[in-house]
Design a protein around this motif. Structure first.
Motif, mmCIF file in Angstrom:
data_model
loop_
_atom_site.group_PDB
_atom_site.id
_atom_site.type_symbol
_atom_site.label_atom_id
_atom_site.label_comp_id
_atom_site.label_asym_id
_atom_site.label_seq_id
_atom_site.Cartn_x
_atom_site.Cartn_y
_atom_site.Cartn_z
ATOM 1 N N ASP A 18 0.829 -1.205 0.000
ATOM 2 C CA ASP A 18 0.000 0.000 0.000
ATOM 3 C C ASP A 18 0.868 1.261 0.000
ATOM 4 N N MET A 19 1.873 1.277 0.858
ATOM 5 C CA MET A 19 2.759 2.453 0.931
ATOM 6 C C MET A 19 3.496 2.661 -0.375
ATOM 7 N N ALA A 20 4.009 1.574 -0.931
ATOM 8 C CA ALA A 20 4.753 1.674 -2.182
ATOM 9 C C ALA A 20 3.874 2.212 -3.298
ATOM 10 N N GLU A 21 2.644 1.725 -3.380
ATOM 11 C CA GLU A 21 1.726 2.201 -4.417
ATOM 12 C C GLU A 21 1.441 3.689 -4.237
ATOM 13 N N TYR A 22 1.192 4.109 -3.005
ATOM 14 C CA TYR A 22 0.924 5.521 -2.721
ATOM 15 C C TYR A 22 2.114 6.400 -3.104
ATOM 16 N N ILE A 46 8.040 13.680 3.161
ATOM 17 C CA ILE A 46 6.886 14.582 3.187
ATOM 18 C C ILE A 46 5.619 13.806 2.820
ATOM 19 N N LYS A 47 5.703 12.994 1.777
ATOM 20 C CA LYS A 47 4.544 12.207 1.344
ATOM 21 C C LYS A 47 4.106 11.215 2.425
ATOM 22 N N ILE A 48 5.075 10.586 3.080
ATOM 23 C CA ILE A 48 4.755 9.627 4.133
ATOM 24 C C ILE A 48 4.070 10.330 5.297
ATOM 25 N N ALA A 49 4.604 11.466 5.690
ATOM 26 C CA ALA A 49 3.985 12.225 6.786
ATOM 27 C C ALA A 49 2.563 12.615 6.415
ATOM 28 N N TYR A 50 2.365 13.088 5.207
ATOM 29 C CA TYR A 50 1.037 13.477 4.744
ATOM 30 C C TYR A 50 0.085 12.282 4.771
ATOM 31 N N PHE A 51 0.559 11.123 4.331
ATOM 32 C CA PHE A 51 -0.252 9.911 4.307
ATOM 33 C C PHE A 51 -0.808 9.587 5.687
ATOM 34 N N PHE A 52 0.021 9.770 6.710
ATOM 35 C CA PHE A 52 -0.390 9.455 8.079
ATOM 36 C C PHE A 52 -0.971 10.668 8.807
ATOM 37 N N ASP A 53 -1.282 11.716 8.065
ATOM 38 C CA ASP A 53 -1.872 12.928 8.620
ATOM 39 C C ASP A 53 -1.004 13.512 9.737
ATOM 40 N N MET A 54 0.281 13.572 9.456
ATOM 41 C CA MET A 54 1.264 14.111 10.388
ATOM 42 C C MET A 54 2.069 15.170 9.656
ATOM 43 N N THR A 55 2.732 16.006 10.415
ATOM 44 C CA THR A 55 3.708 16.900 9.802
ATOM 45 C C THR A 55 5.028 16.134 9.760
ATOM 46 N N PRO A 56 5.925 16.508 8.864
ATOM 47 C CA PRO A 56 7.235 15.854 8.862
ATOM 48 C C PRO A 56 7.914 15.984 10.228
ATOM 49 N N LYS A 57 7.748 17.133 10.874
ATOM 50 C CA LYS A 57 8.352 17.329 12.186
ATOM 51 C C LYS A 57 7.841 16.291 13.179
ATOM 52 N N GLU A 58 6.525 16.061 13.181
ATOM 53 C CA GLU A 58 5.960 15.055 14.089
ATOM 54 C C GLU A 58 6.525 13.669 13.792
ATOM 55 N N LEU A 59 6.646 13.348 12.524
ATOM 56 C CA LEU A 59 7.183 12.050 12.126
ATOM 57 C C LEU A 59 8.628 11.896 12.585
ATOM 58 N N PHE A 60 9.431 12.936 12.371
ATOM 59 C CA PHE A 60 10.849 12.842 12.707
ATOM 60 C C PHE A 60 11.122 13.017 14.191
ATOM 61 N N GLU A 61 10.235 13.692 14.906
ATOM 62 C CA GLU A 61 10.429 13.824 16.354
ATOM 63 C C GLU A 61 10.307 12.484 17.060
ATOM 64 N N GLN A 62 9.698 11.526 16.411
ATOM 65 C CA GLN A 62 9.542 10.202 16.991
ATOM 66 C C GLN A 62 10.784 9.344 16.735
ATOM 67 N N ASN A 63 11.823 9.975 16.261
ATOM 68 C CA ASN A 63 13.058 9.270 15.920
ATOM 69 C C ASN A 63 13.627 8.533 17.126
#
Length: 75
Positions: A18-22, A46-63
């Protein structure tokens, strides 16, 4: 971050396919991103963050990764 990315994907019951297709990439390529065999480029992040309804910052803060050998590339 990649452990977090995989966790978020699985929690949302999204497959690698699913992710790959998106993202417009092959499932193999996406799997390599999660397994740190390929770099995660900025536009893809950016696309991945958008897919999960997150900002890139939110995604990367979970590093959770401390190893500096992995990075997000702007190119």
């Amino acid at each position: 971050m990649l452990k977090t990315l995989r966790k978020i994907r699985k929690e949302n019951q999204i497959t690698i396919y699913d992710m790959a297709e998106y993202l417009g990439i092959t499932p193999s390529f996406y799997s390599q991103i999660e397994n740190e065999k390929r770099r995660l480029f900025y536009d893809t992040a950016i696309k991945i963050a958008y897919f999960f309804d997150m900002t890139p910052k939110e995604l990367f803060e979970q590093n959770e990764r401390k190893d500096s050998s992995y990075y997000v590339s702007n190119h």
